[in-house]
Design an enzyme around this catalytic site. Structure first.
Site, PDB file in Angstrom:
ATOM      1  N   THR A 176       0.807  -1.221   0.000  1.00 24.11           N
ATOM      2  CA  THR A 176       0.000   0.000   0.000  1.00 24.11           C
ATOM      3  C   THR A 176       0.842   1.274   0.000  1.00 24.11           C
ATOM      4  O   THR A 176       1.959   1.284   0.544  1.00 24.11           O
ATOM      5  CB  THR A 176      -0.915   0.008   1.245  1.00 24.11           C
ATOM      6  OG1 THR A 176      -1.520   1.297   1.364  1.00 24.11           O
ATOM      7  CG2 THR A 176      -0.143  -0.253   2.533  1.00 24.11           C
ATOM      8  N   TYR A 205      -1.783   0.388  10.017  1.00 25.07           N
ATOM      9  CA  TYR A 205      -2.027  -0.327   8.752  1.00 25.07           C
ATOM     10  C   TYR A 205      -0.765  -0.316   7.878  1.00 25.07           C
ATOM     11  O   TYR A 205      -0.296  -1.367   7.418  1.00 25.07           O
ATOM     12  CB  TYR A 205      -3.208   0.315   8.018  1.00 25.07           C
ATOM     13  CG  TYR A 205      -3.391  -0.170   6.612  1.00 25.07           C
ATOM     14  CD1 TYR A 205      -3.630  -1.519   6.346  1.00 25.07           C
ATOM     15  CD2 TYR A 205      -3.304   0.710   5.526  1.00 25.07           C
ATOM     16  CE1 TYR A 205      -3.785  -1.968   5.040  1.00 25.07           C
ATOM     17  CE2 TYR A 205      -3.456   0.268   4.225  1.00 25.07           C
ATOM     18  CZ  TYR A 205      -3.695  -1.074   3.990  1.00 25.07           C
ATOM     19  OH  TYR A 205      -3.831  -1.513   2.696  1.00 25.07           O
TER      20      TYR A 205
END
Ligand code: UDP
Length: 324
Positions: free
Chosen positions: A117, A141
């Site tokens: 990501t 995250y």
């Protein structure tokens, strides 16, 4: 290399990739615990219900289908939730992946495609983020995804496991067929929420923060169509196999749009003037995240085919006719 285990294949990006793999002559096998995924998203394809943490089951499936490569999509993906519940993220996004890599190792499966990501980069130090940009995540995250990238580097050095890490910017849109699309419960992503407001399923769209250091004060993101991402997975898989080496790519369009601009475009596409409310910032959100996709373009011949309008149009088509 044809037999691909797609972990989390019943989820949003996974199901679009599975559909594309099957259409190109691969044999994708979906492995999903259906905690977030949808059985209807992969109708008619080999499906194994199972957990990422269940090594015995994973090894059985590797053997049964003679799996040659694994694509991994089964992660928790919400920045805000990861700030509030980091433990959940470290278990699912790190510990379970380690288990999966061990299962691969013990079964002799040597190729891995990992969904990473833009959140691994943290606050950008340059306008467009390329692969040399420092990776300093600002939320749990992003930390979990970076840890797996590091694990993969170590596994390559020690065991020869070859991997691709694809750092997605903002995955969005839906398949042109209208048969599959984004469906999270609860939904937290901007485009589906905006379109649910347009469809009258929500009273308004709430904009998180209007005091960012951006031209209109709202966050800027790089939206990339899910089928463009799916195509990048296949191109990268093929290059990794051909060259037998690990690869890293940033996948975005290279263009940023603010939340306010996206809302304007959604109003134009849908023809609905839905209500917009401005709220406080959401924890963990960088002001701007835009990719420099030139490495993927040069090495994979990959270039996004969908622009923002097409992304919103396909997502709107899905929102109006969704089956799950
Ligand atoms: N966002 C927003 N309202 C929402 C959901 C998201 O203003 O209801 C903003 C969010 O703060 C971020 C951008 O939209 O700046 C994209 O958020 P999303 O959750 O879709 O993706 P992320 O960038 O977190 O991967």
């Amino acid at each position: 290399m044809k037999n691909i285990l797609v972990v989390g294949g019943a989820g949003y990006i996974g199901s679009h990739t599975v559909k594309m793999l099957a259409s190109r002559g691969y044999n994708p096998v979906v492995y999903d615990n259906l905690s977030k995924g949808h059985r209807q998203a992969v109708e008619g394809l080999p499906f194994e219900e199972g957990d990422l943490g269940d090594k015995t089951r994973l090894k059985e499936v590797f053997q049964q289908y003679q799996i040659e490569a694994v694509m991994h999509f089964a992660a928790f993906i919400e920045v805000g939730e990861s700030v509030k519940e980091p433990s959940k993220y470290y278990h699912n996004n790190v510990a379970s992946v380690l288990n999966l890599l061990d299962a691969m190792q013990e079964s002799g499966v040597k190729y891995f495609v990992f969904s990473s990501t833009a959140a691994t980069f943290g606050e950008p130090v340059q306008p467009q983020i390329n692969e040399s940009h420092p990776q300093q995540p600002i939320n749990p995250y992003g930390n979990t995804k970076l840890m797996v990238e590091k694990m993969l580097e170590d596994f390559d050095r020690a065991y020869g496991l070859k991997s691709v890490a694809l750092r997605y910017f903002n995955a969005s849109g839906a398949d042109d067929s209208g048969c599959i699309g984004e469906s999270h419960t609860p939904e937290t992503h901007l485009i589906p929420l905006v379109l649910q407001a347009a469809a009258g399923k929500r009273p308004s769209i709430k904009v998180f923060g209007s005091d960012y250091p951006t031209p209109d004060g709202t966050c800027v993101r790089d939206y990339v169509h899910v089928n463009d991402l799916a195509r990048a997975h296949i191109l990268a898989l093929e290059k990794m196999e051909k060259e037998n080496k690990s690869l890293r790519y940033n996948l975005g369009s290279g263009s940023g749009f603010s939340v306010a601009e996206l809302i304007q475009e959604a109003k134009a596409v849908t023809g609905v003037d839905f209500k917009v409310e401005y709220e406080a910032r959401r924890a963990g959100d960088p002001a701007v995240l835009v990719a420099d996709p030139s490495k993927a373009q040069a090495e994979l011949g990959w270039k996004p085919m969908y622009n923002l309008k097409q992304i919103i149009t396909t997502a709107w088509n899905w929102e109006k006719n969704r089956r799950f």
